[in-house]
Write an enzyme that holds these catalytic residues in place. Sequence first.
Site, short mmCIF file in Angstrom:
data_model
loop_
_atom_site.label_atom_id
_atom_site.label_comp_id
_atom_site.label_asym_id
_atom_site.label_seq_id
_atom_site.Cartn_x
_atom_site.Cartn_y
_atom_site.Cartn_z
N GLN A 137 -0.59 -4.00 -8.80
CA GLN A 137 -0.84 -5.34 -9.83
C GLN A 137 -1.16 -6.67 -9.45
O GLN A 137 -1.58 -7.49 -10.12
CB GLN A 137 0.58 -5.41 -10.55
CG GLN A 137 0.68 -6.47 -11.64
CD GLN A 137 -0.33 -6.42 -12.66
OE1 GLN A 137 -0.79 -5.20 -13.18
NE2 GLN A 137 -0.51 -7.38 -13.26
N LYS A 138 -1.02 -6.80 -7.96
CA LYS A 138 -0.98 -8.17 -7.51
C LYS A 138 -2.67 -8.27 -7.62
O LYS A 138 -2.99 -9.64 -7.87
CB LYS A 138 -0.94 -8.13 -5.87
CG LYS A 138 -0.96 -9.50 -5.41
CD LYS A 138 -0.54 -9.62 -3.94
CE LYS A 138 -1.60 -9.28 -2.89
NZ LYS A 138 -2.82 -10.27 -3.01
N GLN A 151 -8.95 -7.29 -10.67
CA GLN A 151 -9.36 -5.85 -10.12
C GLN A 151 -9.06 -4.70 -10.99
O GLN A 151 -10.03 -3.90 -11.25
CB GLN A 151 -8.83 -5.72 -8.68
CG GLN A 151 -9.25 -4.37 -7.89
CD GLN A 151 -9.29 -4.28 -6.61
OE1 GLN A 151 -10.08 -4.93 -5.73
NE2 GLN A 151 -8.12 -3.76 -5.97
N ARG A 202 -2.91 -11.05 4.02
CA ARG A 202 -3.27 -12.24 4.36
C ARG A 202 -1.97 -13.09 4.83
O ARG A 202 -2.27 -14.27 5.42
CB ARG A 202 -4.05 -13.13 3.13
CG ARG A 202 -5.31 -12.64 2.91
CD ARG A 202 -6.07 -13.35 1.63
NE ARG A 202 -7.09 -12.26 1.21
CZ ARG A 202 -8.39 -12.66 1.63
NH1 ARG A 202 -8.55 -13.64 2.16
NH2 ARG A 202 -9.40 -11.93 1.15
N HIS A 242 0.96 -1.23 0.14
CA HIS A 242 0.02 -0.03 0.08
C HIS A 242 0.92 1.35 -0.10
O HIS A 242 0.63 2.07 -0.57
CB HIS A 242 -0.94 0.11 1.13
CG HIS A 242 -1.92 -1.01 1.20
ND1 HIS A 242 -1.67 -1.93 2.21
CD2 HIS A 242 -3.13 -1.44 0.78
CE1 HIS A 242 -2.65 -2.84 2.17
NE2 HIS A 242 -3.57 -2.47 1.17
N SER A 282 0.84 -9.28 1.14
CA SER A 282 -0.52 -9.17 1.29
C SER A 282 -0.92 -9.19 2.75
O SER A 282 -0.43 -9.95 3.38
CB SER A 282 -1.27 -10.69 0.67
OG SER A 282 -2.41 -10.80 1.20
#
Length: 284
Positions: free
Chosen positions: A148-149, A153, A187, A37, A185
């Site tokens: 880009q990940k 989207q 996650r 981010h 991420s």
Amino acid sequence: MEIINRRQRMASLARKLRRENKTIGFVPTLGALHEGHLALVKEARQMSDVVIVSIFVNPAQFNQSADFKNYPRDLTSDAAYLAEYQVDYIFAPEEKEIYGENFSTYVYIEGLSETLEGASRRGHFRGVATVVTILFNMIRPDFAFFGQKDAQQIVVIKRLTEDLGFDTEIIVAPIVREESGLALSSRNQRLSSEERQKASIIYQALREAKIAVRDGERNVARLAEIVRRKISSEPLAQIDYISLVDNETLAPVDKIGEHAVLFAVAVWFGNVRLIDNVVLNRRQ
Ligand code: PAF
């Protein structure tokens, strides 16, 4: 840096900034901020007079309520992080500010929403497209920044920006990776240390495919097989999908040609689902 909670206040402030001819760079997020981010925020800071970051855990894009409930939320630490990067405004609305009583208008991008991530996470892109439309409409940014990940989207958001006539340029920043190659991420925090270490196999596999293209391989089935074999060699990994599609239309392709091809994968490690991708073309 100011934290704004109200939709009306955000909209009127954005109007004022536009009247003053300030360019607005907008970074929409779900919070739980990491270096990925921050790369977007840095880019926004360089390109725009005013930087706005939204932090909103958007219920409409989670297809599992447990995933929504467990999504990490820590506005104080996110705000402290952003203050270091000279962000001007954080927009952190409560759910009712975005989805008012009787809310019933959704944005759905036909043809792009049901493949890849959309097939595994039903309704996900309807939720993303709806909230991004609401945010774009409120802020009317000059530039909006995405990583880009989340390659699908980006395709979805570029389509909606064009179809709905937003005067916003979509800026895409490259994937930021851990030293091992694992794509950053929020996650990743939920992986055990062994899983986190082993998950770097995903990027190793994609790199092997990239090298094969550089060495002349054009056949998509064979490239998919290289990646499948490599990832399957790791017992902790469970492949969800391996897909090679046109990077703009997301239509399946059978060989690497002039058009950029998105090589996207989703892999489970325990109960954490990770995604990654590389973009390929014959001029690799
Ligand atoms: O990529 C994300 O973090 C989210 O999907 C987004 C774009 C902020 C919409 O909620």
